[in-house]
Design a protein around this motif. Structure first.
Motif, PDB file in Angstrom:
ATOM      1  N   ALA A 153       1.151  -1.154   0.256  1.00  0.00           N
ATOM      2  CA  ALA A 153       0.226  -0.128   0.436  1.00  0.00           C
ATOM      3  C   ALA A 153       1.084   1.377  -0.323  1.00  0.00           C
ATOM      4  N   ASP A 154       0.455   2.531   0.251  1.00  0.00           N
ATOM      5  CA  ASP A 154       1.277   3.774  -0.212  1.00  0.00           C
ATOM      6  C   ASP A 154       2.024   3.833   1.248  1.00  0.00           C
ATOM      7  N   TYR A 155       3.250   4.836   1.180  1.00  0.00           N
ATOM      8  CA  TYR A 155       3.785   4.891   2.339  1.00  0.00           C
ATOM      9  C   TYR A 155       4.520   3.977   2.821  1.00  0.00           C
ATOM     10  N   CYS A 156       4.604   3.018   2.083  1.00  0.00           N
ATOM     11  CA  CYS A 156       4.576   1.588   2.866  1.00  0.00           C
ATOM     12  C   CYS A 156       6.347   1.480   3.271  1.00  0.00           C
TER      13      CYS A 156
ATOM     14  N   CYS B 200       0.359  -3.181   4.876  1.00  0.00           N
ATOM     15  CA  CYS B 200       1.677  -2.883   5.331  1.00  0.00           C
ATOM     16  C   CYS B 200       2.688  -3.737   7.056  1.00  0.00           C
TER      17      CYS B 200
ATOM     18  N   CYS C 182       6.053   2.036   7.890  1.00  0.00           N
ATOM     19  CA  CYS C 182       5.643   3.027   7.197  1.00  0.00           C
ATOM     20  C   CYS C 182       7.017   3.970   6.615  1.00  0.00           C
TER      21      CYS C 182
ATOM     22  N   TYR D 194       4.616   8.980   8.464  1.00  0.00           N
ATOM     23  CA  TYR D 194       3.769   8.238   8.882  1.00  0.00           C
ATOM     24  C   TYR D 194       3.188   7.437   9.745  1.00  0.00           C
TER      25      TYR D 194
END
Length: 139
Positions: free
Chosen positions: A47-50, A61, A64, A68
């Protein structure tokens, strides 16, 4: 990108693989940071920002990037409050540490305030000791 030796030729693994010695060319044994092994033995994005998702799988995740925090219910990364470098200890709306040029303002929530309100006056990189409005070190 990892490679596998096959009949005296080096064949590329899937582009996001670190290795494919067991599963063969075009497939994966292990994945690069930010990817997880998917059902077809290929590497799919977290997923985003992982940073990593190998334990929780594709689209989720394990940890992060800075700024985050991992939501343990959704296994997704939530953004920390504005100008927070980290919020792991105190939660998404409370900063543990601030980005360069900001200082923790303690109270009911720990937020980050600019070292100086006028960016043309000074270029502060830190004001943790002297507090908001007073530089410790310059950029």
């Amino acid at each position: 990108v990892g490679y596998i030796l096959s009949s005296s030729n080096c064949l590329a693994c899937d582009p996001n693989c670190l290795s494919c010695n067991t599963n063969g060319a075009g497939l994966c044994d292990t994945c690069a940071s930010g990817y997880s092994l998917a059902i077809g033995k290929t590497c799919a994005p977290c997923a985003d920002y992982c940073v990593y998702c190998s334990a929780n799988g594709v689209g989720k995740c394990d940890s992060c990037i800075p700024g985050y925090i991992l939501n343990t219910n959704t296994l997704l990364c939530n953004k920390c409050a504005d100008n927070c470098l980290s919020c792991i200890t105190k939660g998404a709306s409370n900063c543990d540490t601030c980005n360069s040029g900001y200082v923790i303002v303690t109270g009911s929530t720990n937020t980050c305030a600019k070292c100086l309100s006028d960016p043309n006056t000074y270029l502060c990189s830190s004001c943790n000791t002297n507090g908001a409005g007073k530089c410790d070190t310059c950029i």
